[in-house]
Design a protein around this motif. Sequence first.
Motif, PDB file in Angstrom:
ATOM      1  N   PHE B  34       0.835  -1.140  -0.048  1.00 52.36           N
ATOM      2  CA  PHE B  34      -0.068   0.001   0.005  1.00 52.36           C
ATOM      3  C   PHE B  34       0.698   1.356   0.113  1.00 52.36           C
ATOM      4  CE2 PHE B  34      -1.889   3.847   2.654  1.00 52.36           C
ATOM      5  CZ  PHE B  34      -2.916   3.704   1.448  1.00 52.36           C
ATOM      6  N   ALA B  35       1.772   1.249   0.876  1.00 54.28           N
ATOM      7  CA  ALA B  35       2.681   2.562   1.140  1.00 54.28           C
ATOM      8  C   ALA B  35       3.431   2.694  -0.053  1.00 54.28           C
ATOM      9  CB  ALA B  35       3.433   2.416   2.356  1.00 54.28           C
ATOM     10  N   MET B  36       4.001   1.465  -0.579  1.00 56.92           N
ATOM     11  CA  MET B  36       5.062   1.864  -1.874  1.00 56.92           C
ATOM     12  C   MET B  36       4.188   2.324  -2.986  1.00 56.92           C
ATOM     13  SD  MET B  36       7.637  -1.315  -2.007  1.00 56.92           S
ATOM     14  CE  MET B  36       6.587  -2.553  -1.943  1.00 56.92           C
ATOM     15  N   SER B  37       2.817   2.007  -3.099  1.00 61.42           N
ATOM     16  CA  SER B  37       2.095   2.363  -4.123  1.00 61.42           C
ATOM     17  C   SER B  37       1.644   3.872  -4.073  1.00 61.42           C
ATOM     18  CB  SER B  37       0.696   1.456  -4.531  1.00 61.42           C
ATOM     19  OG  SER B  37       1.229   0.165  -4.612  1.00 61.42           O
ATOM     20  N   PHE B  38       1.222   4.329  -2.545  1.00 64.47           N
ATOM     21  CA  PHE B  38       1.080   5.626  -2.314  1.00 64.47           C
ATOM     22  C   PHE B  38       2.065   6.339  -2.702  1.00 64.47           C
ATOM     23  CE2 PHE B  38       0.091   9.526   0.114  1.00 64.47           C
ATOM     24  CZ  PHE B  38      -1.276   9.487   0.068  1.00 64.47           C
ATOM     25  N   ALA B  39       3.285   5.969  -2.541  1.00 68.61           N
ATOM     26  CA  ALA B  39       4.554   6.860  -2.809  1.00 68.61           C
ATOM     27  C   ALA B  39       4.838   7.010  -4.229  1.00 68.61           C
ATOM     28  CB  ALA B  39       5.674   6.243  -2.199  1.00 68.61           C
ATOM     29  N   THR B  40       3.967   6.471  -5.014  1.00 70.08           N
ATOM     30  CA  THR B  40       4.410   6.344  -6.480  1.00 70.08           C
ATOM     31  C   THR B  40       3.201   7.361  -6.893  1.00 70.08           C
ATOM     32  OG1 THR B  40       2.978   4.369  -7.100  1.00 70.08           O
ATOM     33  CG2 THR B  40       5.266   4.250  -6.873  1.00 70.08           C
ATOM     34  N   PHE B  41       2.071   7.489  -6.443  1.00 68.94           N
ATOM     35  CA  PHE B  41       1.058   8.362  -6.677  1.00 68.94           C
ATOM     36  C   PHE B  41       1.518   9.842  -7.031  1.00 68.94           C
ATOM     37  CE2 PHE B  41      -2.535   5.914  -4.293  1.00 68.94           C
ATOM     38  CZ  PHE B  41      -2.406   4.928  -5.190  1.00 68.94           C
ATOM     39  N   LYS B  42       0.900  10.359  -7.988  1.00 68.71           N
ATOM     40  CA  LYS B  42       1.198  11.891  -8.454  1.00 68.71           C
ATOM     41  C   LYS B  42       2.763  11.820  -8.784  1.00 68.71           C
ATOM     42  CE  LYS B  42       0.544  16.623  -6.881  1.00 68.71           C
ATOM     43  NZ  LYS B  42       0.345  17.317  -5.842  1.00 68.71           N
ATOM     44  N   ASN B  43       3.561  11.508  -8.252  1.00 73.12           N
ATOM     45  CA  ASN B  43       5.109  11.701  -8.627  1.00 73.12           C
ATOM     46  C   ASN B  43       5.425  10.885  -9.698  1.00 73.12           C
ATOM     47  OD1 ASN B  43       5.107  13.241  -6.226  1.00 73.12           O
ATOM     48  ND2 ASN B  43       7.172  12.770  -5.717  1.00 73.12           N
ATOM     49  N   TYR B  44       4.799   9.724  -9.732  1.00 77.32           N
ATOM     50  CA  TYR B  44       5.137   8.833 -10.834  1.00 77.32           C
ATOM     51  C   TYR B  44       4.179   8.396 -11.696  1.00 77.32           C
ATOM     52  CZ  TYR B  44       9.790   7.922  -8.723  1.00 77.32           C
ATOM     53  OH  TYR B  44      11.043   8.185  -8.018  1.00 77.32           O
ATOM     54  N   PHE B  45       3.020   8.033 -11.060  1.00 78.42           N
ATOM     55  CA  PHE B  45       1.865   7.752 -11.939  1.00 78.42           C
ATOM     56  C   PHE B  45       0.802   8.647 -11.389  1.00 78.42           C
ATOM     57  CE2 PHE B  45       4.256   3.634 -10.815  1.00 78.42           C
ATOM     58  CZ  PHE B  45       5.242   3.679 -11.709  1.00 78.42           C
ATOM     59  N   PRO B  46      -0.192   8.976 -12.593  1.00 80.79           N
ATOM     60  CA  PRO B  46      -1.405   9.341 -12.087  1.00 80.79           C
ATOM     61  C   PRO B  46      -2.467   8.150 -11.517  1.00 80.79           C
ATOM     62  CG  PRO B  46      -1.318  10.015 -14.406  1.00 80.79           C
ATOM     63  CD  PRO B  46      -0.019   8.758 -13.807  1.00 80.79           C
ATOM     64  N   VAL B  47      -3.100   8.417 -10.316  1.00 76.36           N
ATOM     65  CA  VAL B  47      -3.842   7.516  -9.705  1.00 76.36           C
ATOM     66  C   VAL B  47      -4.830   6.496 -10.757  1.00 76.36           C
ATOM     67  CG1 VAL B  47      -5.342   6.891  -7.865  1.00 76.36           C
ATOM     68  CG2 VAL B  47      -3.878   8.757  -7.607  1.00 76.36           C
ATOM     69  N   ASP B  48      -5.261   7.079 -11.837  1.00 79.98           N
ATOM     70  CA  ASP B  48      -6.202   6.355 -12.484  1.00 79.98           C
ATOM     71  C   ASP B  48      -5.315   5.485 -13.244  1.00 79.98           C
ATOM     72  OD1 ASP B  48      -9.014   7.220 -12.599  1.00 79.98           O
ATOM     73  OD2 ASP B  48      -8.280   9.092 -12.734  1.00 79.98           O
ATOM     74  N   GLU B  49      -3.946   5.816 -13.569  1.00 83.57           N
ATOM     75  CA  GLU B  49      -3.023   4.617 -14.314  1.00 83.57           C
ATOM     76  C   GLU B  49      -2.975   3.648 -13.592  1.00 83.57           C
ATOM     77  OE1 GLU B  49       0.968   6.267 -15.250  1.00 83.57           O
ATOM     78  OE2 GLU B  49       0.914   4.964 -17.099  1.00 83.57           O
ATOM     79  N   THR B  50      -2.830   3.852 -12.146  1.00 88.31           N
ATOM     80  CA  THR B  50      -2.457   2.535 -11.392  1.00 88.31           C
ATOM     81  C   THR B  50      -3.775   1.639 -11.275  1.00 88.31           C
ATOM     82  OG1 THR B  50      -1.221   3.849 -10.040  1.00 88.31           O
ATOM     83  CG2 THR B  50      -2.081   1.988  -8.899  1.00 88.31           C
ATOM     84  N   ARG B  51      -5.178   2.428 -11.315  1.00 84.28           N
ATOM     85  CA  ARG B  51      -6.041   1.437 -11.477  1.00 84.28           C
ATOM     86  C   ARG B  51      -6.312   0.885 -12.508  1.00 84.28           C
ATOM     87  NH1 ARG B  51      -9.110   6.713  -9.685  1.00 84.28           N
ATOM     88  NH2 ARG B  51      -9.426   6.766  -7.479  1.00 84.28           N
ATOM     89  N   HIS B  52      -6.031   1.496 -13.691  1.00 86.25           N
ATOM     90  CA  HIS B  52      -6.132   0.865 -14.946  1.00 86.25           C
ATOM     91  C   HIS B  52      -4.963  -0.425 -14.997  1.00 86.25           C
ATOM     92  CE1 HIS B  52      -6.703  -0.002 -19.039  1.00 86.25           C
ATOM     93  NE2 HIS B  52      -5.499   0.508 -19.344  1.00 86.25           N
ATOM     94  N   ALA B  53      -3.716  -0.234 -14.353  1.00 83.26           N
ATOM     95  CA  ALA B  53      -2.922  -1.293 -14.355  1.00 83.26           C
ATOM     96  C   ALA B  53      -3.387  -2.611 -13.317  1.00 83.26           C
ATOM     97  CB  ALA B  53      -1.595  -0.861 -13.693  1.00 83.26           C
ATOM     98  N   CYS B  54      -4.052  -2.176 -12.439  1.00 83.14           N
ATOM     99  CA  CYS B  54      -4.758  -3.416 -11.663  1.00 83.14           C
ATOM    100  C   CYS B  54      -5.827  -4.112 -12.753  1.00 83.14           C
ATOM    101  CB  CYS B  54      -5.758  -2.824 -10.641  1.00 83.14           C
ATOM    102  SG  CYS B  54      -4.817  -2.446  -9.239  1.00 83.14           S
ATOM    103  N   GLU B  55      -6.480  -3.374 -13.414  1.00 86.78           N
ATOM    104  CA  GLU B  55      -7.388  -3.919 -14.298  1.00 86.78           C
ATOM    105  C   GLU B  55      -6.760  -4.951 -15.520  1.00 86.78           C
ATOM    106  OE1 GLU B  55      -9.582  -0.818 -15.968  1.00 86.78           O
ATOM    107  OE2 GLU B  55     -10.450   0.008 -14.049  1.00 86.78           O
ATOM    108  N   ARG B  56      -5.666  -4.583 -15.834  1.00 88.15           N
ATOM    109  CA  ARG B  56      -5.025  -5.161 -16.871  1.00 88.15           C
ATOM    110  C   ARG B  56      -4.597  -6.603 -16.394  1.00 88.15           C
ATOM    111  NH1 ARG B  56      -1.033  -0.622 -17.914  1.00 88.15           N
ATOM    112  NH2 ARG B  56       0.069  -1.948 -19.353  1.00 88.15           N
ATOM    113  N   MET B  57      -4.845  -6.966 -15.331  1.00 83.72           N
ATOM    114  CA  MET B  57      -4.265  -8.193 -14.773  1.00 83.72           C
ATOM    115  C   MET B  57      -5.011  -9.323 -15.568  1.00 83.72           C
ATOM    116  SD  MET B  57      -4.106  -9.187 -10.862  1.00 83.72           S
ATOM    117  CE  MET B  57      -3.030 -10.179  -9.939  1.00 83.72           C
TER     118      MET B  57
END
Lengths: 122, 107, 205
Positions: B34-57
């Motif tokens: 959780f915390a590693m993902s949170f630490a990538t929000f905004k600085n590395y990836f827009p949150v929607d890009e992370t949501r989409h990455a989950c869906e691509r599983m």
Amino acid sequence: MELETSNECMTVEQAKELLRNGINCQIDSNEPGQFKVGDQVRAKVIHVQNYTRLPRYIRGKVGMIVKDYGIYVFPDAVGMRLGTKPQHIYSVRFTAQEIWGSDASAKDALYIDLFDDYLESV
Amino acid sequence: MNGPHDLGGMHNLGAIPIEVNEPVFHSEWEAKVFAMSFATFKNYFPVDETRHACERMPPGQYLSSSYYERWLYALELLLNEHHLVTKEEIEEWLAQFAHSQTSSKAD
Amino acid sequence: MSSHSQHSESDIALRVKAIESLLVEKGIIDPATIDMIIDAYEHRIGPHNGARIVARAWVDPNFKQRLLTDGTSTIAELGLAGFSSEHMIVVENTPEVHNLIVCTLCSCYPWAILGLPPTWYKSFAYRSRAVIDPRGVLREFGLEISNHVEVRVWDSNADLRYLVLPERPLGTETMTEAALTSLVTRNAMIGTAKVQVPTPPELVA
């Protein structure tokens, strides 16, 4: 909301700031939307290959706009880093029977937030 | 995307797992993912890009993974796609960790 | 149980440790930031924040009115905005309407107001059924909703986040705002429970 990322390690201070203020997705603009409160609308039948926040169960269903929330960045574009494509988002009310058929309760309803790009006039 | 995440109206996914006095995280690794993902929000990836990455599983994997396993998948996918970390680097570090764990057990 | 996993816990734990160490080594994450984030969600951010909002609305009709018309800025008055609660909509339970919040596509939830969501909210079972069979879902939580009451399901599919303002239970007229705060549960603010009045000790056999 900015689409460009700094690609810098998040500092403790930046994390605190993000926890405190979050990310503003709303755009300050007077640009009118395509629909207004009270309009009957149909959720488009579209099968977007990439990211979308329009779930399958609502596509093709007819509902009524109950609130215009204003202009927000469009997640379908943001999630693909294609831009922010700001547009109006509305709270749309659908009867449970419109979505699930006559076996559903005649009393119940579903509310979902839909962007201009997801909707067409009825 | 007509993916496995689009669950509204699907049948037969079991009873709702209601847990009394549930902790925020069930293990240290969940908290770290959780915390590693949170630490990538905004600085590395827009949150929607992370949501989409989950869906691509892939659907079979999505439906047989836990919540934070899906987050871990998304994190690894985006780190790799944005050339921040290669798959090989992850496997290499993992092998080293596994090795050090085995040798410490042997001591 | 965090739901059905196909890998062993120890394999995943090892993989996560390896990735964490690699990301620190490469300067992509800072361990101090990771610790701060975990600490914030384990100890600081949680449903007690939402409970303050609800209790205030119960004792202050003016605040309640503003909360229902402009959730975001009214919640900000209590210093309670934050990540994943930037755009808040508050929906009121009444004798005629029962509201239920879900996110069918992932697990969107007002983190700054309620903390991280419980496993059940993130489960495939809840995400799939809350929209097609909300009354059945509520029964699973022990809540029977009368056929005379409208059930409104809110699918939080976009960037707006939802909070249910539960009904104030009868028999709480003399309670202070602080005492009311302690009655409000997380599930009542999602819509899978009603707020209960604790049985006075003298009535417990």
